[in-house]
Design a protein around this motif. Structure first.
Motif, PDB file in Angstrom:
ATOM      1  N   ALA A 136      -5.850   7.334   2.466  1.00 12.15           N
ATOM      2  CA  ALA A 136      -5.358   8.581   1.875  1.00 12.15           C
ATOM      3  C   ALA A 136      -4.425   9.300   2.853  1.00 12.15           C
ATOM      4  O   ALA A 136      -3.367   9.799   2.453  1.00 12.15           O
ATOM      5  CB  ALA A 136      -6.521   9.478   1.481  1.00 12.15           C
ATOM      6  N   ALA A 137      -4.789   9.330   4.129  1.00 11.22           N
ATOM      7  CA  ALA A 137      -3.949   9.985   5.138  1.00 11.22           C
ATOM      8  C   ALA A 137      -2.620   9.248   5.290  1.00 11.22           C
ATOM      9  O   ALA A 137      -1.563   9.878   5.411  1.00 11.22           O
ATOM     10  CB  ALA A 137      -4.684  10.056   6.470  1.00 11.22           C
ATOM     11  N   ARG A 184      -7.378   9.749  -7.638  1.00 13.07           N
ATOM     12  CA  ARG A 184      -7.284  10.312  -6.286  1.00 13.07           C
ATOM     13  C   ARG A 184      -5.841  10.264  -5.778  1.00 13.07           C
ATOM     14  O   ARG A 184      -5.365  11.206  -5.156  1.00 13.07           O
ATOM     15  CB  ARG A 184      -8.220   9.551  -5.351  1.00 13.07           C
ATOM     16  CG  ARG A 184      -8.329  10.190  -4.008  1.00 13.07           C
ATOM     17  CD  ARG A 184      -9.652   9.927  -3.356  1.00 13.07           C
ATOM     18  NE  ARG A 184      -9.621  10.477  -2.022  1.00 13.07           N
ATOM     19  CZ  ARG A 184      -9.927   9.815  -0.934  1.00 13.07           C
ATOM     20  NH1 ARG A 184     -10.332   8.567  -1.021  1.00 13.07           N
ATOM     21  NH2 ARG A 184      -9.872  10.382   0.245  1.00 13.07           N
ATOM     22  N   THR A 217      -9.861   4.899   1.028  1.00  8.54           N
ATOM     23  CA  THR A 217     -10.708   5.643   1.962  1.00  8.54           C
ATOM     24  C   THR A 217      -9.893   6.789   2.566  1.00  8.54           C
ATOM     25  O   THR A 217      -8.700   6.930   2.287  1.00  8.54           O
ATOM     26  CB  THR A 217     -11.215   4.720   3.083  1.00  8.54           C
ATOM     27  OG1 THR A 217     -10.096   4.311   3.878  1.00  8.54           O
ATOM     28  CG2 THR A 217     -11.933   3.499   2.530  1.00  8.54           C
ATOM     29  N   ALA A 218     -10.515   7.551   3.435  1.00  6.52           N
ATOM     30  CA  ALA A 218      -9.827   8.676   4.082  1.00  6.52           C
ATOM     31  C   ALA A 218      -8.630   8.183   4.893  1.00  6.52           C
ATOM     32  O   ALA A 218      -7.581   8.842   4.921  1.00  6.52           O
ATOM     33  CB  ALA A 218     -10.797   9.447   4.966  1.00  6.52           C
ATOM     34  N   ASP A 221      -0.512   9.950   2.204  1.00  2.77           N
ATOM     35  CA  ASP A 221      -0.021  11.323   2.311  1.00  2.77           C
ATOM     36  C   ASP A 221       1.211  11.377   3.203  1.00  2.77           C
ATOM     37  O   ASP A 221       2.227  11.969   2.832  1.00  2.77           O
ATOM     38  CB  ASP A 221      -1.139  12.215   2.865  1.00  2.77           C
ATOM     39  CG  ASP A 221      -0.692  13.642   3.083  1.00  2.77           C
ATOM     40  OD1 ASP A 221      -0.428  14.356   2.094  1.00  2.77           O
ATOM     41  OD2 ASP A 221      -0.602  14.048   4.266  1.00  2.77           O
TER      42      ASP A 221
END
Length: 155
Positions: free
Chosen positions: A143-144, A69, A139-140, A147
């Protein structure tokens, strides 16, 4: 009776030095450099990405899922970064210099994986800023944040 010379271990004590994991990472780096020298200018970026994906596939779970991921996040966030191996770890470089990397928990027998940034990353924030982050799950929210960090690192 003579005392042991300075810098040598006393009887029954083990000399401090590199761990087996550190020695293995250094050997991997030597192999990476030799392979790059053999390929020379005819190097295909797809070969490097394939090596990164193969290294991720060798990782135990949950690091394998996080690495897969993370690879996708970095490729989408910063297409200018080139995947490559660095001391046997998946890494992402700009102009040949590693900007960020993923270290499996298994790599140095730690309790968590690590997402790290080199001094080439543009993350400077005053006189103190983090360059590595422990990663237990991706988790989201994580990931954010990754990023955003990757985008800042290459800006």
């Amino acid at each position: 009776m003579q005392k042991p010379a300075k810098g040598t271990p006393a009887a029954g004590k083990k000399a401090a030095g590199f761990t087996p994991e550190e020695r293995a990472a250094m050997k991997e780096r030597v192999q990476e450099l030799k392979a790059a020298a053999r390929r020379g200018r005819r190097a295909d970026p797809a070969d490097d990405e394939g090596a990164v994906l193969a290294k991720i596939a060798q990782m135990p779970e949950p690091d394998r899922a996080m690495g897969t991921r993370l690879h996708a996040i970095i490729k989408a966030s910063a297409p200018a970064l080139s995947p490559r191996l660095w001391y046997g770890m998946p890494a992402y470089a700009k102009d040949g210099k590693v900007v960020c990397f993923f270290q499996s928990a298994k790599k140095f027998n730690t309790r968590y994986a690590t997402v790290g940034f080199s001094d080439k990353a543009n993350l400077d924030d005053g006189a103190l800023w983090p360059t590595a982050f422990a990663l237990k799950a991706l988790t989201a929210a994580e990931a954010a944040r990754i990023d955003a960090l990757v985008k800042q690192a290459v800006s």
